[in-house]
Write a protein that holds these residues in place. Structure first.
Motif, PDB file in Angstrom:
ATOM      1  N   ARG B 216       1.131  -0.475  -6.134  1.00 30.97           N
ATOM      2  CA  ARG B 216       0.729  -1.730  -5.503  1.00 30.97           C
ATOM      3  C   ARG B 216       1.331  -2.755  -4.625  1.00 30.97           C
ATOM      4  O   ARG B 216       2.143  -3.312  -4.840  1.00 30.97           O
ATOM      5  CB  ARG B 216      -0.284  -2.617  -6.656  1.00 30.97           C
ATOM      6  N   GLY B 217       0.091  -4.010  -3.967  1.00 35.31           N
ATOM      7  CA  GLY B 217       1.044  -5.050  -3.608  1.00 35.31           C
ATOM      8  C   GLY B 217       1.985  -4.539  -2.537  1.00 35.31           C
ATOM      9  O   GLY B 217       1.983  -3.915  -1.668  1.00 35.31           O
ATOM     10  N   ASP B 218       3.142  -5.581  -2.187  1.00 34.45           N
ATOM     11  CA  ASP B 218       4.483  -4.863  -1.224  1.00 34.45           C
ATOM     12  C   ASP B 218       4.213  -3.873  -1.634  1.00 34.45           C
ATOM     13  O   ASP B 218       5.390  -2.832  -0.270  1.00 34.45           O
ATOM     14  CB  ASP B 218       5.285  -6.220  -1.326  1.00 34.45           C
ATOM     15  N   ALA B 219       4.610  -2.862  -2.882  1.00 33.25           N
ATOM     16  CA  ALA B 219       5.513  -1.487  -2.941  1.00 33.25           C
ATOM     17  C   ALA B 219       4.452  -0.496  -2.389  1.00 33.25           C
ATOM     18  O   ALA B 219       4.782   0.610  -1.316  1.00 33.25           O
ATOM     19  CB  ALA B 219       5.732  -1.751  -4.220  1.00 33.25           C
ATOM     20  N   GLY B 220       3.006  -1.370  -2.524  1.00 33.51           N
ATOM     21  CA  GLY B 220       1.768  -0.353  -1.839  1.00 33.51           C
ATOM     22  C   GLY B 220       2.059  -0.673  -0.213  1.00 33.51           C
ATOM     23  O   GLY B 220       1.942   1.221   0.333  1.00 33.51           O
ATOM     24  N   VAL B 221       2.261  -1.019   0.564  1.00 29.45           N
ATOM     25  CA  VAL B 221       2.629  -1.944   1.843  1.00 29.45           C
ATOM     26  C   VAL B 221       3.863  -0.427   2.630  1.00 29.45           C
ATOM     27  O   VAL B 221       3.798   0.342   3.195  1.00 29.45           O
ATOM     28  CB  VAL B 221       2.443  -2.908   2.063  1.00 29.45           C
ATOM     29  N   ASP B 222       4.998  -0.483   1.486  1.00 26.44           N
ATOM     30  CA  ASP B 222       6.367   0.119   2.098  1.00 26.44           C
ATOM     31  C   ASP B 222       5.802   1.373   1.861  1.00 26.44           C
ATOM     32  O   ASP B 222       6.443   2.590   2.958  1.00 26.44           O
ATOM     33  CB  ASP B 222       7.222  -0.292   0.803  1.00 26.44           C
ATOM     34  N   ALA B 251      -1.351  -5.733   5.426  1.00 26.32           N
ATOM     35  CA  ALA B 251      -0.015  -4.999   5.860  1.00 26.32           C
ATOM     36  C   ALA B 251       0.251  -3.344   6.175  1.00 26.32           C
ATOM     37  O   ALA B 251       1.212  -3.117   6.709  1.00 26.32           O
ATOM     38  CB  ALA B 251       1.119  -5.993   5.039  1.00 26.32           C
ATOM     39  N   SER B 252      -0.366  -3.011   5.969  1.00 26.68           N
ATOM     40  CA  SER B 252      -0.202  -1.561   5.437  1.00 26.68           C
ATOM     41  C   SER B 252      -1.497  -1.414   7.151  1.00 26.68           C
ATOM     42  O   SER B 252      -1.048   0.107   7.117  1.00 26.68           O
ATOM     43  CB  SER B 252      -1.128  -0.660   4.223  1.00 26.68           C
ATOM     44  N   THR B 253      -1.334  -2.161   8.010  1.00 27.12           N
ATOM     45  CA  THR B 253      -2.374  -1.602   8.801  1.00 27.12           C
ATOM     46  C   THR B 253      -0.790  -1.652  10.244  1.00 27.12           C
ATOM     47  O   THR B 253      -0.723  -2.420  10.227  1.00 27.12           O
ATOM     48  CB  THR B 253      -3.886  -2.169   9.241  1.00 27.12           C
ATOM     49  N   ARG B 254      -1.703  -0.446  11.233  1.00 27.22           N
ATOM     50  CA  ARG B 254      -0.612  -0.401  12.127  1.00 27.22           C
ATOM     51  C   ARG B 254      -1.219  -2.022  13.414  1.00 27.22           C
ATOM     52  O   ARG B 254      -2.240  -2.015  12.980  1.00 27.22           O
ATOM     53  CB  ARG B 254      -0.150   0.503  12.820  1.00 27.22           C
ATOM     54  N   PRO B 255      -0.776  -2.047  14.254  1.00 25.09           N
ATOM     55  CA  PRO B 255      -1.095  -3.590  14.523  1.00 25.09           C
ATOM     56  C   PRO B 255      -1.908  -3.080  15.799  1.00 25.09           C
ATOM     57  O   PRO B 255      -1.727  -1.287  16.253  1.00 25.09           O
ATOM     58  CB  PRO B 255       0.381  -4.271  15.647  1.00 25.09           C
ATOM     59  N   GLY B 256      -2.361  -3.782  16.337  1.00 24.90           N
ATOM     60  CA  GLY B 256      -4.242  -2.526  17.450  1.00 24.90           C
ATOM     61  C   GLY B 256      -4.915  -1.752  15.977  1.00 24.90           C
ATOM     62  O   GLY B 256      -6.408  -1.274  16.218  1.00 24.90           O
ATOM     63  N   GLY B 257      -4.555  -1.580  14.799  1.00 24.99           N
ATOM     64  CA  GLY B 257      -5.126  -0.421  13.946  1.00 24.99           C
ATOM     65  C   GLY B 257      -6.086  -1.563  13.044  1.00 24.99           C
ATOM     66  O   GLY B 257      -6.764  -3.074  13.309  1.00 24.99           O
TER      67      GLY B 257
END
Lengths: 339, 339
Positions: B216-222, B251-257
């Protein structure tokens, strides 16, 4: 060469610096024909962002003087327009139309284009050559394409301005005014410009605004709702970057409508519950100007649009400090600097 | 009739109340065949929202018992599914597909559907009749359509899940799990479910998840970035409503996503600068379930989808308190109540 350096808040100087050189084989060096001061340059000028001996400027048009060994699409002597992010225009993010988030992007603001010469990384991806050498009167409009027009255009696209839509524009700086122009070109039915300055209202009307709202904040929201059967606008553009402007934009939008935000955010925090209950779409950020440049350059070249009208003060580069002061005091909408 | 009332946090009772009556000529009264407890009902149960002798419930299927004089599209004896907002389905906002923001909307949660009978305002706009009386095994799925499926579906649509897209789903409650199902039906190429519970992971896989992320959190984003060439997912669904989940989704979404968020926001504040620099699209809020009901009812009727699997505990209405406790303690994903 001469280059603008911000020593600290309110302290802008023009000083002699080394000429830029080709560093990477994908670089070009251009002789800057015209550059300008951005609304975002005022944040450090006003001490709202830290600044310490920072080279300034990220908007530019000019003539290519040198190219690296791998540059293919622009040649020495070409007149070129670029955006404020250098981008390869080939990565997956660029191909999706988000060149301002290119995986290899370089911020031109760190290089500084308020200068006589500028190194342009990723020249093939970044620069768009005009069909020939432009007439002098086209140069301000081409310069506008490099940021404020492209940013206003992205804002209008992000807000899904188009036929049948009522568009409201929060912010009457150069970007807001050019977002009006963009919304008009995209076919919006009604365009409500939020402005309390007569000169900016006049330019907004010239660019296509059909109505003016002078109120800000909650009163501005109420006025937009009155003009839209109580529902709010379909499309709202936020071109300021403050909490008040962002919340005004969200609240002025009908459920299911679209907010396009391009004001660089400063101390903004969007309450999740208000956003949740609003039902709007929110999209924005640094505009992928490169996506729109070929189209915008052609519209300017054909004299279909004249975005250069936002420049209401032109100064020699050496008088950059006067230009910053004029924009800070809002005696000028946008200042063009001639190196 | 018997109806669930939340006296205060953690204090759920079933008590005798007056039978509902037709109030407006556009009302219907239904005999509730099945109702359920929503994740959002846990906010007041946990004292995260004020509550004082509040009737509960906004999900329902049932049989029409009475109709007002102006009701045209449903008849006494019809089996019907409705959404948690009553809506006229004719106003400009409804016609644009945002029935949850209908200009005449009525929140069913204020009427309460954890009850034997319920008054349904704006019956013509709100209710969708099934093709006939459903088999008993279809009832849980039809009930799911009234909120959690419709909400998950909206989240997937808002996140623009579809062919070629990698979709990540933050939240493994009923809505998150059904967002997985929706993304799968919408043709997503890869679906990453964020969950650390084996039973929920199994259901996510059954609904179409291709990968599981436990962090979860930042680790989930990574982890999501690792799975997507460092770019982030194209589409991310937020189905929790907390600050951590919202920021993880962005933070898990790409730019434009695209981020589709449907978790009811609690103490969420989205930093403007992070949103600006992310370049994502953000859309969500109370789902316009009514828009999707005809399609979802048909998919269930044809046994193409089985969203009723999210109900892992069924109790008589009189044991509603046990149901709240089970969901609060996460021993049940979602509790169906039979009046």
């Amino acid at each position: 060469m001469r280059q603008v350096v911000m020593y600290g808040p309110g302290d802008v100087r023009v000083e002699e610096r080394d000429d830029p050189q080709i560093v990477e084989p994908t670089d070009a060096v251009i002789r800057v024909s015209a550059t300008c001061i951005c609304g975002s340059d005022l944040w450090p000028y006003r001490a709202a962002e830290p600044v310490d001996h920072q080279v300034m400027g990220h908007e530019y048009v000019g003539v290519v003087e040198q190219i690296g060994s791998q540059v293919r699409t622009v040649s020495v002597g070409d007149f070129v327009v670029g955006s404020f992010w250098a981008s390869d225009n080939t990565c997956e993010i660029c191909r999706a139309g988000y060149q301002s988030h290119c995986v290899h992007r370089v911020p031109m603001g760190m290089i500084g284009t308020q200068s006589e010469l500028a190194r342009i990384p990723l020249a093939d991806g970044t620069l768009v050559a005009t069909p020939g050498m432009p007439d002098a009167d086209l140069v301000p409009s081409l310069l506008a394409a490099s940021d404020v027009l492209g940013t206003g255009w992205f804002a209008a696209v992000a807000a899904e301005a188009g036929p049948g839509k009522t568009v409201a524009v929060v912010g009457d700086g150069a970007v807001g005014l050019l977002a009006v122009l963009a919304a008009s070109r995209l076919g919006a039915e009604r365009i409500i410009a939020v402005s309390r300055h007569a000169d900016r209202q006049a330019l907004a009307r010239e660019f296509g605004a059909t109505e003016i709202v002078e109120e800000r904040g909650d009163a501005g929201v109420d006025r937009v709702k009155e003009l839209t059967d109580g529902l709010g606008a379909h499309s709202v553009i936020e071109a300021v970057g403050t909490q008040e402007a962002m919340m005004q934009a969200i609240a002025s939008t009908r459920p299911g409508g679209h907010v396009g935000f391009v004001g660089v955010s400063h101390d903004v925090a969007i309450p999740g519950d208000a956003l949740f209950m609003s039902g709007v779409h929110l999209h924005g950020g640094p505009a992928p100007v490169r996506q729109y440049l070929p189209e915008l350059v052609q519209l300017i070249w054909d004299r279909t649009i004249d975005p250069g009208k936002v420049f209401d003060l032109t100064l020699p580069l050496d008088q950059a400090a006067d230009g910053y002061q004029a924009m800070d005091e809002r005696t000028a909408i946008k200042v063009l600097l001639k190196p």
